[in-house]
Design a protein around this motif. Structure first.
Motif, short mmCIF file in Angstrom:
data_model
loop_
_atom_site.label_atom_id
_atom_site.label_comp_id
_atom_site.label_asym_id
_atom_site.label_seq_id
_atom_site.Cartn_x
_atom_site.Cartn_y
_atom_site.Cartn_z
N ASP A 297 10.37 5.78 -11.28
CA ASP A 297 10.45 4.39 -10.28
C ASP A 297 9.36 3.52 -11.11
N ARG A 298 9.81 2.10 -11.20
CA ARG A 298 9.03 1.35 -11.81
C ARG A 298 8.04 0.39 -11.04
N ARG A 299 7.97 0.74 -9.81
CA ARG A 299 7.02 0.07 -8.97
C ARG A 299 5.56 0.44 -9.36
N PRO A 300 4.68 -0.48 -8.98
CA PRO A 300 3.26 -0.01 -9.53
C PRO A 300 2.50 0.91 -9.02
N LEU A 301 1.63 1.65 -9.81
CA LEU A 301 0.68 2.72 -9.24
C LEU A 301 -0.42 2.01 -9.00
N ARG A 302 -1.37 2.51 -7.79
CA ARG A 302 -2.53 2.12 -7.70
C ARG A 302 -3.54 3.24 -7.28
N LEU A 303 -4.86 3.07 -7.81
CA LEU A 303 -5.78 4.06 -7.45
C LEU A 303 -6.32 3.95 -5.63
N ILE A 304 -6.47 5.00 -4.82
CA ILE A 304 -6.92 5.04 -3.52
C ILE A 304 -8.06 5.59 -3.40
N ASP A 305 -9.12 4.89 -2.90
CA ASP A 305 -10.35 5.33 -2.64
C ASP A 305 -10.34 6.66 -1.74
N ALA A 306 -11.11 7.61 -2.03
CA ALA A 306 -10.96 8.75 -1.19
C ALA A 306 -11.45 8.42 0.25
N ASP A 307 -12.50 7.61 0.42
CA ASP A 307 -12.79 7.33 1.80
C ASP A 307 -11.59 6.81 2.51
#
Length: 410
Positions: free
Chosen positions: A152-162
């Motif tokens: 899938d070419r949609r963007p990936l993003r990091l999510i804060d654990a909180d």
């Protein structure tokens, strides 16, 4: 010797119950935070103790879980912290505590119970059957991950654990019923079991990391929870340990696996307990690069009320069968019953008719979520087929689009 009594463990006895558990499992956490976490968790659970006079000689707790089943969900106590004092082995302590738990389940309309077995040989005799299975894989990520599908070419993003419980929770709940065997998670479970700062089983792993699929202003289309381990030796590559990966589509899964296999300074991706039919096992182009390293029974299930359990789930096809069920622990389940199931309805009533299948309640539990075929149990000599084709008919009715699965160990 006093006669054993089986009753609630009050809050005043929880500390010594935990000491008993740590004694039995040869452990005692040094960290105050971990001890307090165990205590808080136990206080949220139903508790059964075995008492010899004033001495607490046995202990178990049951999480107040809700489990997805085909077509819906059921309350499902999750049995854990099972402990018997070494001074009281082979005196009926475990049998008495489980009998008390089953009695409470009957009183409170909880037709199924689940556990993860630390000793698999023990729980079959109490009617538990292995209802889901896990597959562990290891990926050689020293080279690009070879895939047969386009990520899938949609963007990936990091999510804060909180922020993860709020972001991942609704997505997990919306997708949970795709597979049977999955436990509903509240915020406490997300934070305590999936997102603690330190991994209880491997303290060398780093903190939890979460990657999401989809732009921040788009609905989440998938996520992966993972940790990494660095190597002090520059000649060695680090490791990515995957705890959970969910996605809407195969392309979404491919994007997440591709990300995990491409993390700098790592050369191995390990994932514990994937579903046996996880798409990765098919769309990996090189199975020498993506290797299955273990397969094991995961969630064990007990049908405490067979009628209530069978009539609560959905059915994929019609089945009209007489089942002869053996159950030494819950006599109400034992006998011959006519199962009349269809995609629209299900009844299960006592009958004197000749059986089509004879089976133990543990084997019916293994089949219940769709993870084990009755035909395999017939071939193994564990289920008796009196009417040719009866096992195939039961399998067709129990079949689910995806195999049952959970990675929620407890």
């Amino acid at each position: 010797m006093n006669e054993l009594q089986f009753r609630d463990v009050p809050e005043a006895d929880v500390d010594r119950a935990l000491e008993l558990w740590w004694l039995v499992f040869h452990d005692r956490p040094d960290e105050k935070e971990k001890r307090e976490y165990h205590r808080a968790m136990v206080l949220r659970c139903d508790r059964v103790g075995a008492y010899d006079g004033d001495a607490l000689v046995g202990f178990l707790v049951a999480h107040r879980f809700t489990l997805s089943i085909p077509g819906g969900e059921l309350p499902c106590p999750g049995l854990t912290f099972v402990s018997v004092a070494p001074t009281h082995r082979r005196r009926g302590v475990l049998s008495g505590m489980i009998a008390e738990l089953f009695r409470r389940c009957a009183d409170h309309a909880r037709p199924i119970v689940a556990l993860w077995a630390s000793e698999a040989a023990i729980y079959g005799r109490f009617g538990f059957g292995a209802a889901t299975f896990g597959t562990s894989v290891e990926i050689d990520s020293t080279r690009p991950l070879a895939l047969r599908v386009d990520p899938d070419r949609r963007p990936l993003r990091l999510i804060d654990a909180d922020d993860a419980p709020a972001e991942l929770g609704p997505y997990y709940e919306a997708t949970r019923t795709r597979r049977a065997g999955r436990i509903a998670r509240d915020s406490a479970r997300w934070r305590g079991e999936w997102l603690p700062e330190t991994d209880e089983d491997d303290e060398e792993l780093g903190p939890p990391r979460i990657v999401g699929l989809g732009a921040i202003d788009e609905p989440l289309a998938g996520y992966a929870i993972y940790r990494t381990r660095r190597e002090d030796d520059p000649a060695k590559s680090g490791t990515v340990q995957v705890a959970e990966l969910e996605a809407d589509t195969a392309a979404g899964e491919a994007a997440l696996w591709n990300y995990l296999a491409g993390i700098d300074l790592t050369g191995t991706v390990r994932a514990w307990g994937l579903a046996p039919d996880d798409p990765l096992l098919l769309f990996a182009a090189d199975r020498d690069q993506v290797k299955t390293v273990a397969e094991f029974p995961a969630l064990w299930l007990r049908l405490v009320d067979v009628r209530a359990a069978l009539t609560a789930r959905s059915w994929a096809a019609e089945a009209l069968l007489v089942l002869e069920v053996r159950d030494d622990r819950v006599p109400a389940n034992a006998g011959r019953f006519r199962l009349a199931a269809s995609p629209h309805t299900c009844t299960y009533e006592a009958t004197a008719a000749a059986p089509d299948l004879s089976l133990d309640v543990r084997d019916l539990a293994a089949c219940y979520l769709g993870g084990t075929e009755a035909r395999r149990l017939v071939r193994a000599g564990l289920v008796a087929e009196h009417t040719p084709g009866a096992a195939a008919a039961l399998d067709a009715a129990l079949r689910t689009a995806e195999l049952p699965h959970t990675a929620d160990e407890f």
